[in-house]
Write an enzyme that holds these catalytic residues in place. Structure first.
Site, PDB file in Angstrom:
ATOM      1  N   LYS A   1     103.306 118.254  24.638  1.00 49.53           N
ATOM      2  CA  LYS A   1     102.760 116.957  24.234  1.00 49.53           C
ATOM      3  C   LYS A   1     103.167 116.568  22.823  1.00 49.53           C
ATOM      4  O   LYS A   1     102.348 116.099  22.039  1.00 49.53           O
ATOM      5  CB  LYS A   1     101.233 116.950  24.360  1.00 49.53           C
ATOM      6  CG  LYS A   1     100.721 117.074  25.783  1.00 49.53           C
ATOM      7  CD  LYS A   1      99.215 116.936  25.828  1.00 49.53           C
ATOM      8  CE  LYS A   1      98.694 117.028  27.252  1.00 49.53           C
ATOM      9  NZ  LYS A   1      97.230 116.887  27.327  1.00 49.53           N
TER      10      LYS A   1
ATOM     11  N   LYS B   1      92.333 110.711  33.162  1.00 48.71           N
ATOM     12  CA  LYS B   1      93.682 111.123  32.767  1.00 48.71           C
ATOM     13  C   LYS B   1      93.736 111.376  31.263  1.00 48.71           C
ATOM     14  O   LYS B   1      93.030 110.747  30.483  1.00 48.71           O
ATOM     15  CB  LYS B   1      94.700 110.045  33.154  1.00 48.71           C
ATOM     16  CG  LYS B   1      94.756 109.800  34.668  1.00 48.71           C
ATOM     17  CD  LYS B   1      95.271 111.034  35.396  1.00 48.71           C
ATOM     18  CE  LYS B   1      95.244 110.859  36.903  1.00 48.71           C
ATOM     19  NZ  LYS B   1      93.916 110.995  37.493  1.00 48.71           N
ATOM     20  N   ASP B   2      94.627 112.300  30.876  1.00 47.61           N
ATOM     21  CA  ASP B   2      94.767 112.696  29.477  1.00 47.61           C
ATOM     22  C   ASP B   2      95.097 111.507  28.583  1.00 47.61           C
ATOM     23  O   ASP B   2      95.816 110.588  28.980  1.00 47.61           O
ATOM     24  CB  ASP B   2      95.891 113.730  29.328  1.00 47.61           C
ATOM     25  CG  ASP B   2      95.553 115.042  30.011  1.00 47.61           C
ATOM     26  OD1 ASP B   2      95.403 115.038  31.234  1.00 47.61           O
ATOM     27  OD2 ASP B   2      95.438 116.058  29.323  1.00 47.61           O
ATOM     28  N   THR B   3      94.613 111.566  27.348  1.00 50.28           N
ATOM     29  CA  THR B   3      94.969 110.554  26.356  1.00 50.28           C
ATOM     30  C   THR B   3      96.419 110.731  25.930  1.00 50.28           C
ATOM     31  O   THR B   3      97.191 109.764  25.907  1.00 50.28           O
ATOM     32  CB  THR B   3      94.048 110.663  25.128  1.00 50.28           C
ATOM     33  OG1 THR B   3      92.692 110.454  25.551  1.00 50.28           O
ATOM     34  CG2 THR B   3      94.412 109.619  24.077  1.00 50.28           C
ATOM     35  N   GLN B   4      96.799 111.961  25.587  1.00 54.55           N
ATOM     36  CA  GLN B   4      98.153 112.233  25.117  1.00 54.55           C
ATOM     37  C   GLN B   4      99.083 112.436  26.299  1.00 54.55           C
ATOM     38  O   GLN B   4      99.546 113.543  26.569  1.00 54.55           O
ATOM     39  CB  GLN B   4      98.154 113.459  24.194  1.00 54.55           C
ATOM     40  CG  GLN B   4      97.452 113.230  22.869  1.00 54.55           C
ATOM     41  CD  GLN B   4      98.064 112.074  22.097  1.00 54.55           C
ATOM     42  OE1 GLN B   4      97.450 111.024  21.931  1.00 54.55           O
ATOM     43  NE2 GLN B   4      99.284 112.249  21.625  1.00 54.55           N
TER      44      GLN B   4
END
Length: 401
Positions: A18, A76-79
């Site tokens: 990420k 869902k993931d932010t990054q």
């Protein structure tokens, strides 16, 4: 605590995760597609560097619709760069077609008869770039993925479930213990864990008993925390202030506590994720159903073939109870939590029914390749399972626990 690896005998690839949002791509595999008619507007969006909750908040403000009009199948993931479906009751297609939001791209619009709800998906596809990996990372990753496809992946929830400070489960435990002073302190945050300067100042002021300064120092985005402190200043009790937080947020804390409990079970059973014990609750992967194991030896061939797996406890008032050694382990861990007898039903509107979750899961569509000195890893997982469990086994870096 250092958490052991299932594939400890296989060297990891290392690598940075990420570094850019496009390094972590996730796409929902929906349980169904919208039929084209109905009161709920369905939109497929691609977002980058934005959480699901943040996206819904933006849409809520722009469309002037309350948040409870929105539905989603998974967080869902932010990054990350992620594609997911949302549903909106009471919105018009032309409103969305004319809408421009930073970090968001509208891919498809349709309609359906029901609200999209959490769990309305088959799974997720992941495409992940690992940067600065070991020179033989491709060979290492292929060996690890082959093992994981055969034995399954420890089905941990992982760090993303526990919040930016890693203490969501601690808030959940405090709620179940009805220790609202402790819940307040954890929600505002332990100052030593906070890197944001204004937030840390607020947490330090709160810890020192200065609620006025704490309220003024909180970053603008921390609206729930500010409202919580304002309620305390208005004479509300800690219980009233904490339970005045949005129900979804309180439920998230309780879910984090369940997740932490389950992750401890996975660690305790790491050497027997595919081995049935007498009295286990077994999970049937193809059906998503559970049954009690009465004859472990008779059922073991199905477990060895990956058809079924032992299922661990997400505690609650109506979860299936195991027997034998697994029951002893689960009760031992529950006793250490020091919860009151009515912990799962005492908080109005926040009852924990509980359920069973497989201790392992099998990744599908696995593929990896070298890419300009980096490593690309692709795989699919069933709904509710986390890519970090797979990546942890592949990378084996010191910063993951």
């Amino acid at each position: 605590m250092k958490i052991p690896y299932l594939t400890a005998d296989l060297a990891g690839t290392g690598g940075l995760l990420k570094q850019q949002p496009e390094d972590f791509c996730v796409e929902e595999i929906p349980a169904y597609l919208p039929c084209g008619s109905g009161e709920h507007l369905y939109l497929l969006v691609e977002k980058e560097g934005l959480s699901t909750f943040a996206l819904i908040e933006q849409l809520s403000q722009v469309l002037r619709l309350p948040r409870d009009r929105f539905g989603y199948a998974g967080l869902k993931d932010t990054q990350a760069r992620s594609r997911q479906w949302l549903s909106i009751a009471g919105a018009r297609a032309e409103q969305l077609e004319a809408l421009t939001l930073p970090q968001v791209r509208l891919l498809q619009l349709s309609r359906h008869g029901n609200k999209l709800r959490l769990g309305h998906l088959r799974g997720n596809r992941f495409s992940i770039r690992l940067r600065q990996v070991e020179s033989d990372a491709l060979d290492r990753a292929q060996a690890i993925l082959q093992r994981l496809q055969q034995q399954g992946v420890p089905n941990r929830f992982g760090p993303q479930r526990y919040g930016v400070l890693g203490n969501n489960a601690a808030v959940g435990r405090a709620l179940l213990q009805q220790d609202f002073d402790r819940a307040l302190a954890e929600i505002i945050g332990p100052p030593a864990r906070i890197t944001n300067e204004r937030w840390r100042q607020a947490a330090e002021a709160f810890a020192a008993g200065d609620r006025t300064t704490a309220c003024a120092a909180l970053p603008a985005a921390m609206r729930d925390e500010r409202r919580l402190l304002q309620q305390l200043q208005q004479g509300r009790s800690p219980r009233q202030a904490v339970l005045g937080l949005p129900r979804k947020r309180l439920a998230l804390y309780l879910s984090a506590w369940q997740s932490a409990f389950f992750d401890r079970l996975v660690t305790e059973r790491l050497t027997s994720l595919g081995q049935l014990w007498p009295g286990d609750i077994a999970y049937i992967h193809a059906k998503g159903a559970c049954f009690r194991v009465s004859d472990a030896a008779a059922e073991q061939p199905r477990a060895s073939a990956g058809e079924i797996s032992p299922a661990g406890l997400l505690p609650g008032s109506r979860a299936l109870t195991s027997e034998g050694a697994m029951a002893h382990l689960e009760q031992q861990l529950l006793a250490a939590e020091q919860l009151p007898a009515d912990a799962f039903t005492a908080l109005k509107g926040l009852h924990l029914a509980g359920e069973r979750r497989p201790l392992r899961v099998f990744p599908a569509d696995c593929h990896c390749q070298a890419a300009d000195g980096d490593l690309m890893v692709r795989f699919s997982l069933p709904a509710g399972c986390f890519a970090t469990s797979v990546l942890r086994e592949i990378r084996k870096t010191a910063t993951e626990d």
